[in-house]
Write an enzyme that holds these catalytic residues in place. Structure first.
Site, PDB file in Angstrom:
ATOM      1  N   LYS A  66       0.845  -1.197   0.000  1.00  0.00           N
ATOM      2  CA  LYS A  66       0.000   0.000   0.000  1.00  0.00           C
ATOM      3  C   LYS A  66       0.881   1.247   0.000  1.00  0.00           C
ATOM      4  CE  LYS A  66      -3.595   2.731   1.317  1.00  0.00           C
ATOM      5  NZ  LYS A  66      -4.601   3.044   0.303  1.00  0.00           N
TER       6      LYS A  66
ATOM      7  N   ILE B 245     -10.136   6.451  -0.396  1.00  0.00           N
ATOM      8  CA  ILE B 245      -9.509   6.144   0.885  1.00  0.00           C
ATOM      9  C   ILE B 245      -8.659   7.347   1.317  1.00  0.00           C
ATOM     10  CG2 ILE B 245      -8.022   4.499   2.123  1.00  0.00           C
ATOM     11  CD1 ILE B 245     -10.627   3.254   0.908  1.00  0.00           C
ATOM     12  N   GLY B 246      -8.051   7.988   0.349  1.00  0.00           N
ATOM     13  CA  GLY B 246      -7.263   9.184   0.674  1.00  0.00           C
ATOM     14  C   GLY B 246      -5.880   8.849   1.206  1.00  0.00           C
ATOM     15  N   LEU B 247      -5.340   7.725   0.742  1.00  0.00           N
ATOM     16  CA  LEU B 247      -3.968   7.334   1.111  1.00  0.00           C
ATOM     17  C   LEU B 247      -3.747   7.236   2.614  1.00  0.00           C
ATOM     18  CD1 LEU B 247      -1.665   9.198  -1.462  1.00  0.00           C
ATOM     19  CD2 LEU B 247      -2.649   6.906  -1.591  1.00  0.00           C
TER      20      LEU B 247
ATOM     21  N   ASN C 150       5.509   1.203  -2.410  1.00  0.00           N
ATOM     22  CA  ASN C 150       4.845   2.225  -3.233  1.00  0.00           C
ATOM     23  C   ASN C 150       4.826   3.512  -2.421  1.00  0.00           C
ATOM     24  OD1 ASN C 150       2.431   3.906  -3.886  1.00  0.00           O
ATOM     25  ND2 ASN C 150       2.072   2.377  -5.474  1.00  0.00           N
TER      26      ASN C 150
ATOM     27  N   CYS D 111      -2.679   9.243  -7.706  1.00  0.00           N
ATOM     28  CA  CYS D 111      -3.836   8.941  -6.877  1.00  0.00           C
ATOM     29  C   CYS D 111      -4.898  10.023  -7.089  1.00  0.00           C
ATOM     30  CB  CYS D 111      -3.457   8.866  -5.404  1.00  0.00           C
ATOM     31  SG  CYS D 111      -4.857   8.389  -4.393  1.00  0.00           S
TER      32      CYS D 111
ATOM     33  N   GLY E 293     -11.844  -2.073 -11.000  1.00  0.00           N
ATOM     34  CA  GLY E 293     -12.605  -3.285 -11.293  1.00  0.00           C
ATOM     35  C   GLY E 293     -12.848  -3.469 -12.780  1.00  0.00           C
TER      36      GLY E 293
ATOM     37  N   GLY F 188      -5.955  -6.397  -8.247  1.00  0.00           N
ATOM     38  CA  GLY F 188      -6.351  -5.345  -7.318  1.00  0.00           C
ATOM     39  C   GLY F 188      -7.669  -5.636  -6.640  1.00  0.00           C
TER      40      GLY F 188
HETATM   41  C1  LIG Z   1      -9.495   0.419  -2.170  1.00  0.00           C
HETATM   42  C2  LIG Z   1      -8.375   0.733  -3.105  1.00  0.00           C
HETATM   43  C3  LIG Z   1      -7.218   1.349  -2.617  1.00  0.00           C
HETATM   44  C4  LIG Z   1      -6.167   1.664  -3.464  1.00  0.00           C
HETATM   45  N1  LIG Z   1      -5.052   2.240  -2.953  1.00  0.00           N
HETATM   46  C5  LIG Z   1      -3.999   2.521  -3.761  1.00  0.00           C
HETATM   47  C6  LIG Z   1      -2.804   3.067  -3.237  1.00  0.00           C
HETATM   48  O1  LIG Z   1      -2.672   3.298  -2.032  1.00  0.00           O
HETATM   49  N2  LIG Z   1      -1.787   3.330  -4.091  1.00  0.00           N
HETATM   50  C7  LIG Z   1      -1.856   3.070  -5.428  1.00  0.00           C
HETATM   51  O2  LIG Z   1      -0.886   3.310  -6.153  1.00  0.00           O
HETATM   52  N3  LIG Z   1      -2.978   2.536  -5.960  1.00  0.00           N
HETATM   53  C8  LIG Z   1      -4.045   2.260  -5.161  1.00  0.00           C
HETATM   54  N4  LIG Z   1      -5.191   1.698  -5.699  1.00  0.00           N
HETATM   55  C9  LIG Z   1      -5.251   1.423  -7.137  1.00  0.00           C
HETATM   56  C10 LIG Z   1      -4.912  -0.044  -7.440  1.00  0.00           C
HETATM   57  O3  LIG Z   1      -3.579  -0.341  -7.066  1.00  0.00           O
HETATM   58  C11 LIG Z   1      -5.097  -0.388  -8.922  1.00  0.00           C
HETATM   59  O4  LIG Z   1      -4.118   0.289  -9.690  1.00  0.00           O
HETATM   60  C12 LIG Z   1      -6.463  -0.013  -9.457  1.00  0.00           C
HETATM   61  O5  LIG Z   1      -7.446  -0.303  -8.510  1.00  0.00           O
HETATM   62  C13 LIG Z   1      -6.811  -0.725 -10.766  1.00  0.00           C
HETATM   63  O6  LIG Z   1      -6.772  -2.122 -10.621  1.00  0.00           O
HETATM   64  P1  LIG Z   1      -8.069  -3.034 -10.241  1.00  0.00           P
HETATM   65  O7  LIG Z   1      -9.172  -2.611 -11.157  1.00  0.00           O
HETATM   66  O8  LIG Z   1      -7.621  -4.429 -10.462  1.00  0.00           O
HETATM   67  O9  LIG Z   1      -8.364  -2.747  -8.826  1.00  0.00           O
HETATM   68  C14 LIG Z   1      -6.263   1.375  -4.855  1.00  0.00           C
HETATM   69  C15 LIG Z   1      -7.413   0.760  -5.341  1.00  0.00           C
HETATM   70  C16 LIG Z   1      -8.464   0.424  -4.499  1.00  0.00           C
HETATM   71  C17 LIG Z   1      -9.679  -0.240  -5.073  1.00  0.00           C
END
Ligand SMILES: Cc1cc2nc3c(=O)[nH]c(=O)nc-3n(C[C@H](O)[C@H](O)[C@H](O)COP(=O)(O)O)c2cc1C
Ligand SMILES: Cc1cc2nc3c(=O)[nH]c(=O)nc-3n(C[C@H](O)[C@H](O)[C@H](O)COP(=O)(O)OP(=O)(O)OC[C@H]3O[C@@H](n4cnc5c(N)ncnc54)[C@H](O)[C@@H]3O)c2cc1C
Ligand code: FES
Lengths: 255, 310
Positions: free
Chosen positions: B46, B72-74, B100, B132, B219, B267
């Site tokens: 994360k 989530i806002g990091l 990351n 983000c 998704g 993800g």
């Molecule tokens: C709940 C949630 C939290 C995420 N947090 C981060 C994050 O902290 N840093 C980041 O680079 N990407 C974050 N992402 C993005 C994912 O790493 C990913 O690039 C994105 O969701 C697309 O892939 P997916 O459709 O398979 O989820 C987050 C995604 C989700 C759904």
């Protein structure tokens, strides 16, 4: 923790509000405590996309029961499932209700809506003094046989006054507070947010100890997504792993 | 039949192409009850920031058709906690850990990279979260300026010889052009794509479903977009790409591999199926066996394009 497909044994309406889902699973029924929950995947087609959290309502041997009400698309789809249909279940998840209390404490459970199942489960498991249940009207009262193993004094309130006390469940609480000393009470509550907020405020004003099971929309159920946070005195806490049950004194404010 | 699934980025070797997308797999052992982390090709942690971040107000997530929105806002416990608590956890796991990082200023990225470079024993690569979409102050608006992305990339490059992966989102603008610029600035690999900004409304209350109003869409809903960018970037440059965006099943992952992806990051799928990574890996192996593929290189970028190609 497991995630497995189960077959529905039974899925039927029990009254004007709730449906009861029954299935068997060795691993999902192992070491379960009231307040814990499962994350249900309704089907493999990814529609609805996310899983839905539901409390354990009853566990006997490997037989598991879930009590639920229809609140939206997912629960409407669940109600259409038939005997033999598959569901994917992940669990047991979450931190359960506290079971052991200091001697002399009277346990009061206050439930409404989707908060009824975990508290009935708790009242079946351990001695409880009062179980207060708030509903809209008489047709939402649980059938007697659903409460057959509950030893507590069960009191109902209905919004329309068609059964038990008229008004919100806090009417029952207020009556109880006239008779009981606050320091002798321990409240455990689960239900709609406004109900729990009222209970929480009443308890805090009188210094009554207790716990609330707080529902938040969930995605992962295991503390990975940080989507289900509850505000505590020490910062955000994930309600799926650090809750859903929180002590009143852990919470900074309601919610 | 021997099947070789190994992939190389710079001097780093991955045992197979299946990894997890940042922010969807927790910070340490959240999924350890469901799968063996040593089966994965890599683990992407994360996002961490220099100092702890509280993140956004609730509600932070909401289901949408074929996906979800998150704001989530990091939220994270910061660099110090990562070094003290998370690194020791991953030190015991024989799978490369990719950290990351995000910052609100170039200097924060630089400090993070410098500190992580000291922990090469466990941290095997650094992914830069350059995109983000749901942190309002600093981050997002800061990152909207393309020069600043390049400045961050160069600053991090100056601090470490670990493989540096730049994670991009179409929210930044022309992904293919930006990809070229970050490669020039020293990126060893790219992560494509981060979430797309979106929103949802509760019509009964006439309120946004997220407290932050908008959030990142992830998704299956974004898979076609992700696939397109992986394809276009791989066609334009010789650079390793970690693909993410709606990878739910082995067949999704195979689409990305055929389009040219080097690794596939799972993800949102983890939330739906905690064993998604393993199911996907098994499915890739089955596909290779069935198609008599001996090395994953035979599959990667094997897309057959017959028309409309100049
Ligand atoms: C709940 C949630 C939290 C995420 N947090 C981060 C994050 O902290 N840093 C980041 O680079 N990407 C974050 N992402 C993005 C994912 O790493 C990913 O690039 C994105 O969701 C697309 O892939 P997916 O459709 O398979 O989820 C987050 C995604 C989700 C759904
Ligand atoms: C730990 C936990 C335990 C739960 N236990 C039970 C249970 O034992 N029985 C039961 O019937 N329900 C329970 N719920 C609530 C249940 O998860 C929701 O009713 C369900 O997710 C709604 O899905 P849906 O697709 O039908 O509705 P959606 O379309 O998602 O939402 C429809 C309505 O339901 C409300 N809602 C959505 N998510 C939740 C939620 N997590 N909690 C409360 N309301 C929600 C929305 O505000 C909306 O008004 C529990 C929730 C949690 C977090
Ligand atoms: S539901 Fe993902 S952290 Fe609680």
């Amino acid at each position: 923790m497991t995630d497995e497909w189960v077959k529905i044994i039974n899925n039927e309406k029990v009254n004007g509000k709730y449906y009861k889902l029954v299935f068997h699973s060795e691993s999902l029924s192992e070491k379960v405590s009231p307040g814990q929950f499962v994350q249900i995947l309704l089907n493999a087609s990814l529609d609805p996309f996310l899983r839905r959290p539901f409390s354990y309502y009853r566990v006997r041997g490997s037989r598991i029961e879930i009590l639920y009400e229809i609140l939206g698309r997912g629960t409407a789809l669940l109600a259409k499932k038939k005997k033999g249909d598959p569901l994917k279940m992940m669990g047991p998840l979450g931190r359960p209700f506290t079971q052991s209390l200091k001697a002399g404490k009277n346990r009061v459970l206050i439930a409404g809506g989707v908060g009824v199942p975990p508290l009935v489960f708790l009242a079946e498991k351990i001695p409880v003094d009062f179980l207060l249940i708030g509903t809209k009207s008489k047709d939402e009262i649980l059938p007697k046989k659903e409460l057959a193993r509950v030893k507590a004094e069960v009191l109902y309130s209905t919004n329309d006054g068609s059964y038990g006390a008229k008004g919100y469940v806090t009417v029952l609480l207020r009556e109880l507070l006239k008779k009981e000393r606050p320091e002798n009470l321990f409240i455990q509550t689960c239900g709609p947010a406004p109900m729990m907020q009222a209970v929480f405020n009443a308890a805090r004003a009188r210094g009554i100890e207790g716990e609330a099971s707080i529902d938040k929309p969930m995605a992962c159920g295991v503390g990975a997504c940080l989507g289900c946070m509850v505000k505590t005195k020490t910062g955000w806490a994930a309600s799926c792993t650090e809750g859903p049950v929180f002590r009143f004194d852990e919470m900074r404010e309601w919610g | 039949m021997d099947l070789n699934l190994t992939i190389q980025i710079k001097n780093l070797t991955f045992r197979n192409p299946v990894t997890v997308a940042s922010g969807t797999f927790g910070t340490s052992g959240e999924y350890a009850g469901f799968l063996d982390y040593e089966k994965l090709g890599a683990i992407i942690a994360k996002t961490i920031t220099l100092r702890p971040r509280q993140g956004n107000s609730m509600p932070r997530i909401c289901e949408t058709s074929g996906g979800m929105l998150n704001a989530i806002g990091l939220q994270n416990k910061g660099l110090e906690d990562f070094i003290q608590k998370k690194i020791p956890y991953f030190a015991k796991i024989n799978t490369p850990l990719i950290a990351n990082i995000a910052g609100e200023k170039t200097g924060e990225f630089r400090e993070l990279a410098r500190a992580l470079d000291q922990r090469k024993d466990v941290v095997k690569a650094i992914e830069l979260n350059l995109s983000c979409p749901n942190i309002e102050e600093g981050g997002a608006s800061f990152m909207r300026k393309r020069e600043l992305i390049i400045e961050v990339m160069k600053a991090v490059r100056g601090e470490t010889d670990l493989p540096v992966i730049a994670k991009l989102s179409p929210e930044l603008g022309d992904v293919v052009a930006i990809a070229g610029e970050v490669i020039q600035a020293g990126a060893d690999a790219l992560s494509l794509i981060n979430t797309l900004k979106g929103m949802a409304i509760d019509i009964e209350r006439r309120k946004p479903r997220l407290a932050n109003i908008t959030g990142g869409l992830s998704g299956p809903a974004i898979k076609p977009v992700a696939l397109r960018y992986v394809y276009e970037v791989k066609k334009a440059y010789k650079v390793p790409v970690i693909a993410s965006g709606g990878i739910m099943t082995a067949s999704d992952a195979l689409e990305f591999l055929i389009a040219g992806a080097d690794l596939v990051a799972v993800g949102t799928a983890n939330f739906v199926n905690p064993r998604a990574t393993i199911d996907i890996l098994d499915g890739i192996v089955d596909y290779c066996r069935k198609n008599k593929i001996k090395h994953i290189d035979e599959l990667r970028g094997s897309l057959k394009v017959e028309r409309n190609e100049k």
